[in-house]
Design a protein around this motif. Sequence first.
Motif, PDB file in Angstrom:
ATOM      1  N   ALA A  74      18.064 -11.581  41.652  1.00  0.00           N
ATOM      2  CA  ALA A  74      18.977 -10.513  41.226  1.00  0.00           C
ATOM      3  C   ALA A  74      18.300  -9.580  40.235  1.00  0.00           C
ATOM      4  N   ALA A  75      17.484 -10.134  39.345  1.00  0.00           N
ATOM      5  CA  ALA A  75      16.775  -9.281  38.378  1.00  0.00           C
ATOM      6  C   ALA A  75      15.787  -8.368  39.092  1.00  0.00           C
ATOM      7  N   ALA A  76      15.080  -8.896  40.066  1.00  0.00           N
ATOM      8  CA  ALA A  76      14.149  -8.064  40.833  1.00  0.00           C
ATOM      9  C   ALA A  76      14.890  -7.011  41.642  1.00  0.00           C
ATOM     10  N   GLU A  77      16.019  -7.394  42.217  1.00  0.00           N
ATOM     11  CA  GLU A  77      16.808  -6.453  43.015  1.00  0.00           C
ATOM     12  C   GLU A  77      17.343  -5.313  42.162  1.00  0.00           C
ATOM     13  N   ILE A  78      17.809  -5.623  40.977  1.00  0.00           N
ATOM     14  CA  ILE A  78      18.330  -4.583  40.090  1.00  0.00           C
ATOM     15  C   ILE A  78      17.206  -3.659  39.624  1.00  0.00           C
ATOM     16  N   GLY A  79      16.065  -4.227  39.299  1.00  0.00           N
ATOM     17  CA  GLY A  79      14.937  -3.397  38.858  1.00  0.00           C
ATOM     18  C   GLY A  79      14.474  -2.434  39.933  1.00  0.00           C
ATOM     19  N   ILE A  80      14.286  -2.935  41.146  1.00  0.00           N
ATOM     20  CA  ILE A  80      13.842  -2.077  42.250  1.00  0.00           C
ATOM     21  C   ILE A  80      14.944  -1.112  42.659  1.00  0.00           C
ATOM     22  N   GLY A  81      16.189  -1.597  42.697  1.00  0.00           N
ATOM     23  CA  GLY A  81      17.307  -0.733  43.083  1.00  0.00           C
ATOM     24  C   GLY A  81      17.517   0.415  42.121  1.00  0.00           C
ATOM     25  N   LEU A  82      17.449   0.145  40.825  1.00  0.00           N
ATOM     26  CA  LEU A  82      17.606   1.226  39.849  1.00  0.00           C
ATOM     27  C   LEU A  82      16.454   2.210  39.914  1.00  0.00           C
ATOM     28  N   ALA A  83      15.247   1.729  40.170  1.00  0.00           N
ATOM     29  CA  ALA A  83      14.110   2.642  40.312  1.00  0.00           C
ATOM     30  C   ALA A  83      14.297   3.566  41.516  1.00  0.00           C
ATOM     31  N   ILE A  84      14.775   3.016  42.615  1.00  0.00           N
ATOM     32  CA  ILE A  84      15.020   3.833  43.807  1.00  0.00           C
ATOM     33  C   ILE A  84      16.141   4.831  43.556  1.00  0.00           C
ATOM     34  N   ILE A  85      17.204   4.393  42.906  1.00  0.00           N
ATOM     35  CA  ILE A  85      18.330   5.294  42.636  1.00  0.00           C
ATOM     36  C   ILE A  85      17.914   6.420  41.697  1.00  0.00           C
ATOM     37  N   LEU A  86      17.127   6.102  40.677  1.00  0.00           N
ATOM     38  CA  LEU A  86      16.663   7.156  39.767  1.00  0.00           C
ATOM     39  C   LEU A  86      15.742   8.142  40.472  1.00  0.00           C
ATOM     40  N   ALA A  87      14.892   7.658  41.364  1.00  0.00           N
ATOM     41  CA  ALA A  87      14.018   8.562  42.121  1.00  0.00           C
ATOM     42  C   ALA A  87      14.829   9.458  43.052  1.00  0.00           C
ATOM     43  N   VAL A  88      15.833   8.898  43.707  1.00  0.00           N
ATOM     44  CA  VAL A  88      16.686   9.700  44.591  1.00  0.00           C
ATOM     45  C   VAL A  88      17.487  10.704  43.780  1.00  0.00           C
ATOM     46  N   TYR A  89      17.973  10.292  42.598  1.00  0.00           N
ATOM     47  CA  TYR A  89      18.734  11.204  41.758  1.00  0.00           C
ATOM     48  C   TYR A  89      17.869  12.378  41.287  1.00  0.00           C
ATOM     49  N   ARG A  90      16.619  12.107  40.978  1.00  0.00           N
ATOM     50  CA  ARG A  90      15.730  13.195  40.552  1.00  0.00           C
ATOM     51  C   ARG A  90      15.458  14.163  41.691  1.00  0.00           C
ATOM     52  N   ASN A  91      15.328  13.651  42.913  1.00  0.00           N
ATOM     53  CA  ASN A  91      15.028  14.518  44.051  1.00  0.00           C
ATOM     54  C   ASN A  91      16.262  15.244  44.583  1.00  0.00           C
TER      55      ASN A  91
END
Length: 130
Positions: A74-91
């Motif tokens: 779950a910790a790995a999933e949240i870390g990767i998921g938040l990174a993807i969401i932040l990248a999508v939000y920036r784009n």
Amino acid sequence: MHLAYPAVLSALLFCTGLYGVLARRNAILVLMSVELMLNAVNLNLVAFDVWLSRTAEETLHSGQALTLFTIAIAAAEIGIGLAIILAVYRNRGTSDIDKLRDTAEGHETDGPDGEAHAAEPAAEKAEATA
């Protein structure tokens, strides 16, 4: 303590998380709901491990080991998921799941089935022959 108390609490947490996944449109809230569902599973694993260790002669604590593994996943999933969401939000400028789904399907603005694009070449060909 009876097994029913943590089982009912786990079911309530899981249902709350499932509602959050199905009803929310913000990607961060969906990730939080998935985390709530994983915590409900962890509670259930530990409760059944304690209940089974009282009845068995050997205590392996496999439920607690699985809980630690689930927490790490779950910790790995949240870390990767938040990174993807932040990248999508920036784009894209939004974290709304419906808007992201629309942009992933293509840049068509006429309709979801694309009939307007298929009808345009036929209309142009008919005008050219006339």
